[in-house]
Design an enzyme around this catalytic site. Structure first.
Site, mmCIF file in Angstrom:
data_model
loop_
_atom_site.group_PDB
_atom_site.id
_atom_site.type_symbol
_atom_site.label_atom_id
_atom_site.label_comp_id
_atom_site.label_asym_id
_atom_site.label_seq_id
_atom_site.Cartn_x
_atom_site.Cartn_y
_atom_site.Cartn_z
ATOM 1 N N PHE A 81 -9.207 3.706 1.318
ATOM 2 C CA PHE A 81 -10.261 3.000 2.084
ATOM 3 C C PHE A 81 -9.760 2.800 3.610
ATOM 4 O O PHE A 81 -10.740 2.602 4.209
ATOM 5 C CB PHE A 81 -10.484 1.594 1.334
ATOM 6 N N LYS A 82 -8.660 2.843 3.833
ATOM 7 C CA LYS A 82 -8.097 2.688 5.206
ATOM 8 C C LYS A 82 -8.716 3.650 6.062
ATOM 9 O O LYS A 82 -8.676 3.381 7.343
ATOM 10 C CB LYS A 82 -6.564 2.527 5.176
ATOM 11 N N ASP A 83 -8.983 5.059 5.670
ATOM 12 C CA ASP A 83 -9.814 5.623 6.544
ATOM 13 C C ASP A 83 -11.089 5.137 6.952
ATOM 14 O O ASP A 83 -11.377 5.733 8.102
ATOM 15 C CB ASP A 83 -10.055 6.951 5.935
#
Ligand code: PLP
Length: 481
Positions: free
Chosen positions: A122-124
């Site tokens: 999810f960090k993208d």
């Protein structure tokens, strides 16, 4: 919109000033002076934007409430350029996937798919935007920046994939040597771009984080070498994450009279803090459930009111490694709100209190009960066996393979289900990143997206180093010409 420090510094910078910075000058974290409030009409309008124009347009609307020092048309371009189906895999960008058994009339639970970006975590979602924001702002200022970061896996690769080849930016990424999964190591260390530097530190993640703090606290070095950060304390990252709480809510409901709850696999409290911000803006969120693994600093706080940071020796190495933290670097933001935005008190407990005693205790403070009653927080904990069982159960019941962090979320979510209120679990990574545990649970390899075929065999570029901030500084100096 102006921003303040949780520790009471007098400066009131704007968005682009804090975009390129980490901590505030007094060691506090930045928050907006106040949260923009969305009334029913505003929420309805946002729902329409989401339905008719999609994620990038929704992102633009939400970000605009917090950013008034980038011309709207530029901000709109940045959002459009970032949130494309080509980069994130689907037209919805963050589709909801119902966890629904055949005999159920309605799904009680959904996964919100946040992990289809370039590094499959999810960090993208935030980092891809940050890459474009950095390039834009640095060009506008005619400046360069050296990003120094600490990662236990997902932050680093997301940052490197967002910044690779970007003009004016170098990345120096520290990670705990040998502690990331083979897939994660391959993802990061196989990047050969000239502006990307991998530094493997002999220690745990918190040693890396301490090095980043030590270097950033050397104000002269920081200024001279234009050190910036992309860790989860960066406000722009947190802000970018607020958007998918709206997108999740709009997908799970048809009217703004409905509520949803979110369960968030948590480590540094960045992701769930974005949910807190969305809730403070008026998004109808019932509960925000914090799911931790064996490293349960946060669960302990929400159960007892005691926040007790762990030492290096007490930090467990787990099968959901991106949640292996001994202190939660974003937690100060929430506690500041919980304390009625009392910056003197925040400074006392996080500054002197934590560094001298290693803990603080709010159990006797009237505000503590409000974490649950006013701010909607619940918590739970999941350990290796729970993770394995949950991966098996979700596969058997729903035919879906979930990763270990998401499994911690599903396990804890199941303990906090309420009738009538849909529960959205944030899917924070894809299972291929943590294949060994999937094999242990299901006896089979998780699916590997074709673009990652054979990456473990690619040439690697990484520098191993002792846990010493001075060595890292010297390395930066050496690679700055
Ligand atoms: C970073 C990460 C988390 C924890 O998120 P925080 O914002 O640090 O709470 C959970 N799961 C995965 C897969 C991650 O990469």
């Amino acid at each position: 919109m102006r921003y303040l420090s949780t520790r009471g510094h007098a400066d009131r910078p704007k968005f682009c000033d804090i975009l390129l910075e980490g901590l505030a000058p007094d060691g506090g974290l930045y928050l907006p002076e106040s949260y923009p409030q969305l009334d029913a009409a505003a929420l309805t309008r946002l729902r329409q934007v989401w339905q008719s124009q999609g994620y990038a347009a929704l992102a633009f609307e939400v970000l605009s409430l917090y950013i008034d020092d980038i011309p709207p048309s530029d901000l709109q371009d940045l959002c459009r350029k970032t949130y494309t189906p080509e980069v994130f895999g689907t037209p919805e960008i963050v589709p909801l996937k119902p966890l629904q058994a055949a005999e159920q009339a309605q799904p009680k639970m959904y996964l919100e798919a946040l992990s289809n970006g370039p590094t499959l975590a999810f960090k993208d979602m935030a980092m891809q935007l940050l890459g474009n924001l950095f390039e834009y702002e640095l060009a506008r200022r005619g400046e360069t920046l050296n990003i120094l970061g600490a990662t236990s896996g997902d932050t680093g690769s997301a940052a490197e994939y967002a910044m690779r080849g970007k003009k004016g930016v170098r990345v120096f990424m520290t990670s705990p040597n040998g502690r990331m999964s083979p897939f994660q190591q391959a993802q990061m260390f196989s990047l050969l771009d000239e502006n990307i530097h991998n530094i493997a530190i002999e220690g745990v993640f918190d040693d890396c984080q301490d090095i980043v703090k030590a270097v950033s606290n050397d104000l002269e070095f920081k200024r001279k070498y234009k050190i910036g950060t992309v860790n989860s304390i960066n406000w722009a990252r947190l802000l970018a994450q607020v958007v998918y709480y709206f997108a999740g809510y709009f997908q799970a409901t048809y009217s703004n009279d409905q509520k949803v709850s979110f369960t968030v696999p948590s480590g540094n409290f960045g992701n769930v803090c974005a949910g807190h911000v969305a809730r403070m803006m008026g998004l109808p969120i019932d509960r925000l459930v914090v799911a931790t693994n064996e490293n349960d600093v946060l669960d302990e706080f929400f159960r007892t009111g005691v926040y007790r940071v762990r030492g290096t020796a007490d930090t467990h190495e787990t099968s959901s490694p991106s949640m292996d933290i001994s202190k939660a670097s974003n937690f100060e933001r929430f506690v500041f709100d919980l304390l009625g935005r009392d910056s003197a008190k925040t400074k006392a407990i996080f500054g002197t209190g934590l560094s001298q005693q290693g803990f603080f205790d709010l159990s006797g403070d009237a505000c503590f009960a409000q974490a649950a009653t006013v701010y909607g927080f619940d918590s739970g904990r999941s350990i290796h066996n729970d993770r394995i069982k949950t991966i098996q159960q979700v596969f058997e019941c729903y035919g879906m393979v979930i990763d270990t962090h998401t499994a911690d979320g599903v396990k804890v979510a199941q303990e906090h289900l309420h009738k009538q209120v849909p529960m959205i679990v944030l899917e924070t990574a894809l299972p291929i990143k943590f294949a060994a545990t999937i094999v242990q649970a299901l006896g089979r390899q998780p699916e590997r997206p074709p673009q990652f075929e054979g990456i473990e065999a690619l040439p690697k570029r990484v520098q191993v180093m002792k846990a010493d901030a001075d060595l890292v500084k010297a390395y930066i100096v050496q690679h700055c010409d």
